[in-house]
Design a protein around this motif. Structure first.
Motif, PDB file in Angstrom:
ATOM      1  N   GLU A  91       0.701  -1.360   0.073  1.00  0.00           N
ATOM      2  CA  GLU A  91      -0.107  -0.053   0.017  1.00  0.00           C
ATOM      3  C   GLU A  91       0.851   1.349   0.018  1.00  0.00           C
ATOM      4  OE1 GLU A  91      -1.784   3.369   1.619  1.00  0.00           O
ATOM      5  OE2 GLU A  91      -0.567   2.184   2.909  1.00  0.00           O
ATOM      6  N   ARG A  92       1.963   1.299   0.756  1.00  0.00           N
ATOM      7  CA  ARG A  92       3.058   2.390   0.864  1.00  0.00           C
ATOM      8  C   ARG A  92       3.527   2.466  -0.367  1.00  0.00           C
ATOM      9  NH1 ARG A  92       2.912   6.496   2.986  1.00  0.00           N
ATOM     10  NH2 ARG A  92       0.780   6.292   2.371  1.00  0.00           N
ATOM     11  N   ARG A  93       3.944   1.574  -1.052  1.00  0.00           N
ATOM     12  CA  ARG A  93       4.747   1.628  -2.431  1.00  0.00           C
ATOM     13  C   ARG A  93       3.690   2.122  -3.344  1.00  0.00           C
ATOM     14  NH1 ARG A  93       7.204  -4.041  -3.162  1.00  0.00           N
ATOM     15  NH2 ARG A  93       5.699  -4.726  -1.404  1.00  0.00           N
ATOM     16  N   ALA A  94       2.630   1.525  -3.541  1.00  0.00           N
ATOM     17  CA  ALA A  94       1.551   2.017  -4.462  1.00  0.00           C
ATOM     18  C   ALA A  94       1.263   3.365  -4.428  1.00  0.00           C
ATOM     19  CB  ALA A  94       0.718   1.192  -4.546  1.00  0.00           C
ATOM     20  N   HIS A  95       1.123   3.868  -2.972  1.00  0.00           N
ATOM     21  CA  HIS A  95       0.634   5.255  -2.768  1.00  0.00           C
ATOM     22  C   HIS A  95       1.699   6.007  -3.077  1.00  0.00           C
ATOM     23  CE1 HIS A  95      -0.623   8.784  -0.532  1.00  0.00           C
ATOM     24  NE2 HIS A  95      -1.627   8.241  -0.328  1.00  0.00           N
ATOM     25  N   LEU A  96       3.015   5.865  -3.189  1.00  0.00           N
ATOM     26  CA  LEU A  96       4.050   6.630  -3.431  1.00  0.00           C
ATOM     27  C   LEU A  96       3.983   6.698  -4.978  1.00  0.00           C
ATOM     28  CD1 LEU A  96       6.846   8.355  -3.380  1.00  0.00           C
ATOM     29  CD2 LEU A  96       7.895   5.988  -3.617  1.00  0.00           C
ATOM     30  N   LEU A  97       3.792   5.620  -5.843  1.00  0.00           N
ATOM     31  CA  LEU A  97       3.770   5.863  -7.097  1.00  0.00           C
ATOM     32  C   LEU A  97       2.708   6.735  -7.480  1.00  0.00           C
ATOM     33  CD1 LEU A  97       4.616   1.937  -7.935  1.00  0.00           C
ATOM     34  CD2 LEU A  97       5.997   3.892  -8.445  1.00  0.00           C
ATOM     35  N   THR A  98       1.577   6.561  -6.950  1.00  0.00           N
ATOM     36  CA  THR A  98       0.681   7.387  -7.602  1.00  0.00           C
ATOM     37  C   THR A  98       0.601   8.680  -6.994  1.00  0.00           C
ATOM     38  OG1 THR A  98      -0.766   6.950  -5.501  1.00  0.00           O
ATOM     39  CG2 THR A  98      -1.280   5.759  -7.370  1.00  0.00           C
ATOM     40  N   ASP A  99       1.281   9.164  -6.131  1.00  0.00           N
ATOM     41  CA  ASP A  99       1.877  10.384  -5.836  1.00  0.00           C
ATOM     42  C   ASP A  99       2.785  10.951  -6.707  1.00  0.00           C
ATOM     43  OD1 ASP A  99       0.368  11.177  -3.264  1.00  0.00           O
ATOM     44  OD2 ASP A  99       1.892  10.448  -2.196  1.00  0.00           O
ATOM     45  N   ARG A 100       3.803  10.157  -7.180  1.00  0.00           N
ATOM     46  CA  ARG A 100       4.880  10.547  -8.154  1.00  0.00           C
ATOM     47  C   ARG A 100       4.126  10.790  -9.403  1.00  0.00           C
ATOM     48  NH1 ARG A 100       8.981   5.986  -9.642  1.00  0.00           N
ATOM     49  NH2 ARG A 100       7.945   5.805 -11.529  1.00  0.00           N
ATOM     50  N   ALA A 101       3.033  10.072  -9.785  1.00  0.00           N
ATOM     51  CA  ALA A 101       2.321  10.284 -11.147  1.00  0.00           C
ATOM     52  C   ALA A 101       1.727  11.664 -11.101  1.00  0.00           C
ATOM     53  CB  ALA A 101       1.152   9.122 -11.264  1.00  0.00           C
ATOM     54  N   ILE A 102       1.372  11.858 -10.041  1.00  0.00           N
ATOM     55  CA  ILE A 102       0.399  13.308 -10.024  1.00  0.00           C
ATOM     56  C   ILE A 102       1.783  14.258 -10.331  1.00  0.00           C
ATOM     57  CG2 ILE A 102      -0.843  14.974  -8.155  1.00  0.00           C
ATOM     58  CD1 ILE A 102      -1.944  12.407  -6.739  1.00  0.00           C
ATOM     59  N   ALA A 103       2.699  14.120  -9.345  1.00  0.00           N
ATOM     60  CA  ALA A 103       3.885  15.051  -9.451  1.00  0.00           C
ATOM     61  C   ALA A 103       4.326  15.090 -11.051  1.00  0.00           C
ATOM     62  CB  ALA A 103       5.200  14.557  -8.712  1.00  0.00           C
ATOM     63  N   GLU A 104       4.309  14.023 -11.584  1.00  0.00           N
ATOM     64  CA  GLU A 104       4.765  14.066 -12.944  1.00  0.00           C
ATOM     65  C   GLU A 104       3.641  14.796 -13.924  1.00  0.00           C
ATOM     66  OE1 GLU A 104       7.360   9.895 -12.549  1.00  0.00           O
ATOM     67  OE2 GLU A 104       5.075   9.921 -13.346  1.00  0.00           O
ATOM     68  N   LYS A 105       2.525  14.652 -13.414  1.00  0.00           N
ATOM     69  CA  LYS A 105       1.491  15.605 -14.286  1.00  0.00           C
ATOM     70  C   LYS A 105       1.860  16.817 -14.064  1.00  0.00           C
ATOM     71  CE  LYS A 105      -2.385  17.053 -12.662  1.00  0.00           C
ATOM     72  NZ  LYS A 105      -3.488  17.228 -12.137  1.00  0.00           N
ATOM     73  N   GLN A 106       2.037  17.246 -12.926  1.00  0.00           N
ATOM     74  CA  GLN A 106       2.250  18.776 -12.330  1.00  0.00           C
ATOM     75  C   GLN A 106       3.423  19.249 -13.237  1.00  0.00           C
ATOM     76  OE1 GLN A 106       2.677  18.391  -8.180  1.00  0.00           O
ATOM     77  NE2 GLN A 106       0.292  18.282  -7.938  1.00  0.00           N
ATOM     78  N   ALA A 107       4.439  18.276 -13.393  1.00  0.00           N
ATOM     79  CA  ALA A 107       5.437  18.765 -13.951  1.00  0.00           C
ATOM     80  C   ALA A 107       5.577  18.868 -15.757  1.00  0.00           C
ATOM     81  CB  ALA A 107       6.874  17.995 -13.309  1.00  0.00           C
ATOM     82  N   GLY A 108       4.438  18.171 -16.161  1.00  0.00           N
ATOM     83  CA  GLY A 108       4.266  18.241 -17.678  1.00  0.00           C
ATOM     84  C   GLY A 108       4.788  16.749 -17.996  1.00  0.00           C
ATOM     85  N   GLN A 109       4.963  15.884 -17.117  1.00  0.00           N
ATOM     86  CA  GLN A 109       5.601  14.776 -17.939  1.00  0.00           C
ATOM     87  C   GLN A 109       4.494  13.847 -17.786  1.00  0.00           C
ATOM     88  OE1 GLN A 109       8.830  13.772 -15.187  1.00  0.00           O
ATOM     89  NE2 GLN A 109       9.716  15.519 -15.395  1.00  0.00           N
ATOM     90  N   ARG A 110       3.593  13.724 -18.754  1.00  0.00           N
ATOM     91  CA  ARG A 110       2.300  13.186 -18.810  1.00  0.00           C
ATOM     92  C   ARG A 110       2.402  11.653 -19.168  1.00  0.00           C
ATOM     93  NH1 ARG A 110       0.390  18.402 -20.020  1.00  0.00           N
ATOM     94  NH2 ARG A 110       0.393  17.907 -22.321  1.00  0.00           N
ATOM     95  N   GLU A 111       3.109  11.493 -20.269  1.00  0.00           N
ATOM     96  CA  GLU A 111       3.436  10.090 -20.778  1.00  0.00           C
ATOM     97  C   GLU A 111       4.020   9.204 -19.526  1.00  0.00           C
ATOM     98  OE1 GLU A 111       5.523   9.815 -24.357  1.00  0.00           O
ATOM     99  OE2 GLU A 111       4.428  11.499 -25.190  1.00  0.00           O
ATOM    100  N   THR A 112       4.921   9.916 -18.752  1.00  0.00           N
ATOM    101  CA  THR A 112       5.802   9.231 -17.969  1.00  0.00           C
ATOM    102  C   THR A 112       4.642   8.899 -16.581  1.00  0.00           C
ATOM    103  OG1 THR A 112       7.832  10.328 -18.356  1.00  0.00           O
ATOM    104  CG2 THR A 112       7.711   9.315 -16.077  1.00  0.00           C
ATOM    105  N   ALA A 113       3.950   9.723 -16.546  1.00  0.00           N
ATOM    106  CA  ALA A 113       2.686   9.446 -15.386  1.00  0.00           C
ATOM    107  C   ALA A 113       2.029   8.438 -15.623  1.00  0.00           C
ATOM    108  CB  ALA A 113       1.945  10.748 -15.489  1.00  0.00           C
TER     109      ALA A 113
END
Length: 412
Positions: free
Chosen positions: A339-361
């Motif tokens: 749960e913690r690892r998956a939560h980090l990945l979803t946080d990172r995906a949101i961060a990537e969207k914020q940074a314009g890295q949408r494909e990576t997200a």
């Protein structure tokens, strides 16, 4: 084969085929009780392959679809309603049970049930909690009422922890009002336990619920007051005390970040206080000296880093969140619950969207889905992210995103 998940899928497809339980029982040449126990996950033995094959035939679906359909991973509304109904029961609210002669559940058995449910949560299995939580709440309430002495205090600890689990599950389901209700009850039961560790644990969960429910500033005040009141006792309680004390400051950081984002006039001033809370948590993690999962906190230096990522995301600082995430050692991450690892990945995906890295997200979300499907396909916050990515466009990842959106149950 998970009995609860399998039963949920059978109920889902039976309903889709507009069959009553009695009609389905007739098709299967079984009793109504057999169907009720199967769909409720109460069969003593998992259904064997021949039974699953026959069920798929009667429901006119492929066996693969019966055994794995991501949308059915999510809890149905009736299960969430059952949790809400348990919280609204007179005996659960008042702690005053009937005067029957039935023996209360022994605290050892109650503890085993809680550990099983909590372990499932940390493994990323949230939907089945809708079946497990009501019985936990009723049994723990009854145990606290009828046991005496040390067993009664332990029952109150377990009741508080069961209510914490209810709060955590409600947040995953997106029902923040339910989360706040459970969080308040957990704090009250913790006070009855007279255990500072349980009091602190309940306080950190209530702060999380309040933040999710739009009461971030009140959550900061509450959780910092709890830390101030309990700190001296917690420092005397060894690793468990350090773990819950550190979590109070992590929740304070997240509440402060949410308060900053909600306040346009004082955003900068409020945001400046976030690193201070994170640093206080990190000090306690350093004193603990390791990553651990005492009282299901996952507390330690690595989880502190995960919260730094989450705080940057909350403050819309995507590039900073990505940088912090990149510095977390992979071996340390693998020791955390799914749960913690998956939560980090979803946080990172949101961060990537914020940074314009949408494909990576998109790829990050797919990685999270592989690790803990329910964290992605069932959570409202992740569905919102998927919808945002669809609207913004993801270039070469469009096909992969369409598949993910379908698994999240989003309209095409």
């Amino acid at each position: 084969m998970d009995r609860i998940q399998f039963g949920r899928r059978v109920a889902h497809w039976r309903d889709r085929r507009r069959l009553t339980q009695l009609e389905f029982a007739a098709l299967m040449c079984r009793s109504l009780r057999w169907v009720e126990e199967l769909e409720g996950g109460r069969r003593q033995a998992d259904p064997n392959l021949s039974v699953a094959t026959e069920i798929a035939l009667r429901l006119d679906i492929t066996l693969d679809r019966l055994l794995y359909d991501p949308v059915v991973l999510c809890p149905v509304e009736s299960e969430i309603d059952a949790v809400r109904a348990a919280l609204q029961r007179h005996d659960v609210i008042t702690g005053r049970c009937d005067d029957s002669s039935a023996e209360p559940v022994p605290v050892a058995a109650l503890r085993r049930s809680l550990v099983y449910a909590r372990t499932g949560f940390q493994s990323g299995h949230f939907a089945k909690l809708g079946v497990q939580i009501p019985a936990l709440l009723v049994d723990a309430t009854r145990a606290a009422e009828y046991h005496q002495g040390d067993d009664r205090q332990e029952a109150y600890r377990l009741l508080s922890l069961s209510l914490e689990l209810t709060e955590a599950a409600a947040i995953k389901w997106g029902d923040t009002e339910l989360a706040v209700t459970a969080g308040h009850r957990a704090v009250a039961a913790a006070e009855r336990s007279e255990d500072p560790v349980i009091m602190a644990s309940a306080a950190r969960h209530l702060a999380d619920a309040m933040t999710s429910h739009g009461q971030a500033q009140a959550a900061v005040v509450f959780v910092t007051a709890a830390a101030s009141r309990l700190q001296a006792d917690l420092l005397q309680r060894g690793p468990e005390g350090l773990s819950v004390l550190g979590m109070l400051f992590l929740k304070a950081a997240m509440a402060q970040a949410a308060a900053a984002e909600a306040d346009d006039r004082s955003h900068a001033a409020l945001a400046r206080a976030v690193p201070g809370f994170l640093d206080q948590a990190a000090e306690h993690a350093d004193r603990l000296g390791r990553d651990d999962n005492l009282l299901w906190t996952s507390f330690g230096p690595t989880n502190c880093a995960l919260y730094r990522v989450a705080a940057h995301v909350q403050l819309s600082e995507g590039a900073d969140a990505i940088a912090v995430a990149a510095d977390i050692p992979p071996p340390a991450l693998t020791q955390l619950p799914r749960e913690r690892r998956a939560h980090l990945l979803t946080d990172r995906a949101i961060a990537e969207k914020q940074a314009g890295q949408r494909e990576t997200a998109v790829d990050t979300l797919l990685e999270a889905e592989e690790l803990a499907p329910e964290e992605v396909v069932c959570r409202p916050r992740t569905k919102r992210l998927v919808e945002d990515l669809r609207l913004l466009g993801t270039g070469s990842a469009e096909g992969r995103l369409r598949g993910l959106a379908a698994r999240c149950g989003l309209p095409g």
